[in-house]
Design an enzyme around this catalytic site. Structure first.
Site, PDB file in Angstrom:
ATOM      1  N   GLU A  52       0.827  -1.214   0.000  1.00 33.61           N
ATOM      2  CA  GLU A  52       0.000   0.000   0.000  1.00 33.61           C
ATOM      3  C   GLU A  52       0.857   1.259   0.000  1.00 33.61           C
ATOM      4  OE1 GLU A  52      -3.078   0.432  -0.606  1.00 33.61           O
ATOM      5  OE2 GLU A  52      -3.639  -1.670  -0.651  1.00 33.61           O
ATOM      6  N   TYR A 134      -6.345   6.867   3.730  1.00 37.74           N
ATOM      7  CA  TYR A 134      -6.611   5.777   2.781  1.00 37.74           C
ATOM      8  C   TYR A 134      -5.796   4.524   3.143  1.00 37.74           C
ATOM      9  CZ  TYR A 134      -6.311   2.700  -1.113  1.00 37.74           C
ATOM     10  OH  TYR A 134      -6.327   1.557  -1.865  1.00 37.74           O
ATOM     11  N   ASP A 152      -9.969   5.390  -2.590  1.00 42.32           N
ATOM     12  CA  ASP A 152      -8.970   6.103  -3.393  1.00 42.32           C
ATOM     13  C   ASP A 152      -9.661   6.609  -4.664  1.00 42.32           C
ATOM     14  OD1 ASP A 152      -9.401   3.833  -4.857  1.00 42.32           O
ATOM     15  OD2 ASP A 152      -7.295   3.273  -5.046  1.00 42.32           O
ATOM     16  N   CYS A 204     -14.183  -0.723 -14.309  1.00 43.79           N
ATOM     17  CA  CYS A 204     -14.711   0.648 -14.301  1.00 43.79           C
ATOM     18  C   CYS A 204     -13.546   1.616 -14.464  1.00 43.79           C
ATOM     19  CB  CYS A 204     -15.480   0.906 -13.001  1.00 43.79           C
ATOM     20  SG  CYS A 204     -16.506   2.373 -13.104  1.00 43.79           S
ATOM     21  N   CYS A 211     -18.555  -1.817 -19.126  1.00 49.92           N
ATOM     22  CA  CYS A 211     -19.802  -2.023 -18.382  1.00 49.92           C
ATOM     23  C   CYS A 211     -20.389  -3.410 -18.654  1.00 49.92           C
ATOM     24  CB  CYS A 211     -20.803  -0.928 -18.733  1.00 49.92           C
ATOM     25  SG  CYS A 211     -20.189   0.715 -18.296  1.00 49.92           S
ATOM     26  N   CYS A 214     -19.390  -5.789 -15.994  1.00 44.59           N
ATOM     27  CA  CYS A 214     -19.451  -5.279 -14.622  1.00 44.59           C
ATOM     28  C   CYS A 214     -20.562  -5.956 -13.811  1.00 44.59           C
ATOM     29  CB  CYS A 214     -19.689  -3.777 -14.656  1.00 44.59           C
ATOM     30  SG  CYS A 214     -19.749  -3.050 -13.008  1.00 44.59           S
ATOM     31  N   CYS A 220     -26.283   0.236 -12.060  1.00 46.07           N
ATOM     32  CA  CYS A 220     -25.480   1.457 -12.239  1.00 46.07           C
ATOM     33  C   CYS A 220     -26.268   2.557 -12.953  1.00 46.07           C
ATOM     34  CB  CYS A 220     -24.217   1.121 -13.024  1.00 46.07           C
ATOM     35  SG  CYS A 220     -23.174   2.556 -13.283  1.00 46.07           S
TER      36      CYS A 220
HETATM   37 FE1  SF4 Z   1     -18.561   1.412 -13.884  1.00 46.38          FE
HETATM   38 FE2  SF4 Z   1     -21.218   1.445 -13.818  1.00 46.38          FE
HETATM   39 FE3  SF4 Z   1     -19.974   0.636 -16.005  1.00 46.38          FE
HETATM   40 FE4  SF4 Z   1     -19.903  -0.854 -13.782  1.00 46.38          FE
HETATM   41  S1  SF4 Z   1     -21.666  -0.396 -15.023  1.00 46.38           S
HETATM   42  S2  SF4 Z   1     -18.155  -0.382 -15.166  1.00 46.38           S
HETATM   43  S3  SF4 Z   1     -19.863   0.721 -12.196  1.00 46.38           S
HETATM   44  S4  SF4 Z   1     -19.910   2.675 -15.127  1.00 46.38           S
END
Ligand code: SF4
Length: 357
Positions: A52, A134, A152, A204, A211, A214, A220
């Site tokens: 870290e 952090y 972060d 992301c 997305c 994701c 989202c």
């Molecule tokens: Fe990022 Fe939302 Fe896309 Fe997921 S769906 S990668 S959280 S913008």
């Protein structure tokens, strides 16, 4: 009923469901990193803390080889605490932000003095050198399973998108921190912290978020609104001030070069350097620079200048070079073959390369 063409605003599921989705994704896609404990193994606080600190303002790709070298040489906290500051600074060369290396060494000694065990809570960790909010949260969560959010830039970005927060950074920070904190699960909080880091780093991403891959796609808001790429919004950057200095490249009859150590406190503290004038807002004339030289000599200008960007200013260093005989000067005459053994920051390596051409 929503009107035609008005994007649907997804309702965000409850935090436990979101955390569960992210952890399930992490179990399949977690990055293999040299400091990360294998699945099911207990994390080593020393390795978590070391990684870290190294990762502050530096990327995973850059840190990897440094981390491996550090743990090969100093496999535990005690061995790092016993190393000299010079050895640590030398091993740190190229990672930049040398205050981190000095703090790393000071922190290892402070933890060794308290029996070699890191405090397990954020408040205790924050009292140690080089550990800010952090890093304390990241170490507490990953090494000790504390239920806390390590927020972060990556996590800020993910939160800004998940909840479509349009307030600009840095003003949005407290809200993004609250949103991130509300999602941390009671169980597996260390894995959750690493999962959030991985999501920000691999899916992301700042540009072209993936997305389609994701785990939070359905929830989202930024994705639903088609505004993921413009979030988070940021206040316009202030232009960095420019500073100017002149470095003095002195070579003696044996070919040794004059170096000196910078003061312990301040920028590049404790590192070796080619002597230079102060770094100021206005350029130095040659006559003025010669008056500021470490000694009188037949200084001549080396063509070209060295440019280097620091966090808060950009620096342009001109170089004056001279051959000298038996000159006494405050500093260390270093033979060309030993220069690489010195703890030199990147800026000084650029000066040496430019002066040696
Ligand atoms: Fe990022 Fe939302 Fe896309 Fe997921 S769906 S990668 S959280 S913008």
């Amino acid at each position: 009923m929503a009107g035609y063409g008005v994007p649907r605003r997804p309702s965000i599921p409850d935090p436990a469901r979101l955390a569960g989705q992210l952890l399930a994704w992490y179990d399949r896609h977690r990055r293999v990193l040299p400091w990360r404990a294998p699945r099911g193994a207990a994390p080593d606080p020393y390795r978590v803390w070391l990684s870290e600190i190294m990762l502050q303002q530096t990327t995973v790709a850059v840190v990897g080889p440094y981390f491996r070298r550090f743990v090969a040489r100093w496999p535990d906290l005690g061995s790092l605490a016993r190393a000299s500051l010079d050895e640590v600074l030398h091993a740190w060369q190229g990672l930049g932000y040398y205050a981190r290396a000095r703090n790393l060494h000071a922190c290892a000694q402070a933890v060794a003095a308290r029996g070699g065990r890191f405090p397990a809570d954020e408040a205790g960790l924050r009292e140690l050198p080089g550990i800010g909010a952090y890093t304390a949260a990241a170490v507490a969560a990953i090494a000790f399973g504390a239920r806390t959010a390590a927020v972060d830039g990556n996590v800020e970005r993910v939160m800004a998108r998940l909840y479509a927060v349009r307030t600009r950074l840095p003003e949005a920070k407290p809200r993004l921190r609250d949103l991130a904190a509300a999602l941390v699960p009671a169980a597996r909080s260390g894995d959750y912290a690493q999962a959030a880091m991985d999501l920000g780093a691999t899916v992301c991403t700042p540009v072209k978020p993936k997305c389609g891959l994701c785990p939070w796609r359905a929830a989202c808001r930024a994705h639903a609104l088609g505004i993921a790429e413009i979030l988070p919004r940021r206040a316009p950057k202030k232009a960095k001030p420019q500073r100017h200095g002149v470095a003095f490249w002195a070579v003696n009859a044996k070919g040794a070069v004059l170096l000196r150590r910078r003061p312990e406190k301040g920028l590049l503290g404790g590192m070796m350097e080619v002597p230079s004038t102060a770094w100021r807002a206005t350029p130095w004339s040659e006559a003025e620079a010669k008056r500021a030289a470490p000694f009188r000599a037949r200084w001549r200008r080396v063509p070209g200048a060295v440019r280097h960007g620091f966090t808060h200013f950009d620096l342009e260093l001109e170089i004056l070079a001279a051959r000298v005989n038996g000159r006494r000067a405050p500093g260390l005459w270093v033979a060309p073959g030993r220069i690489k053994d010195q703890a030199l920051p990147s800026l000084m390596k650029k000066v040496i390369a430019a002066a040696s051409r």
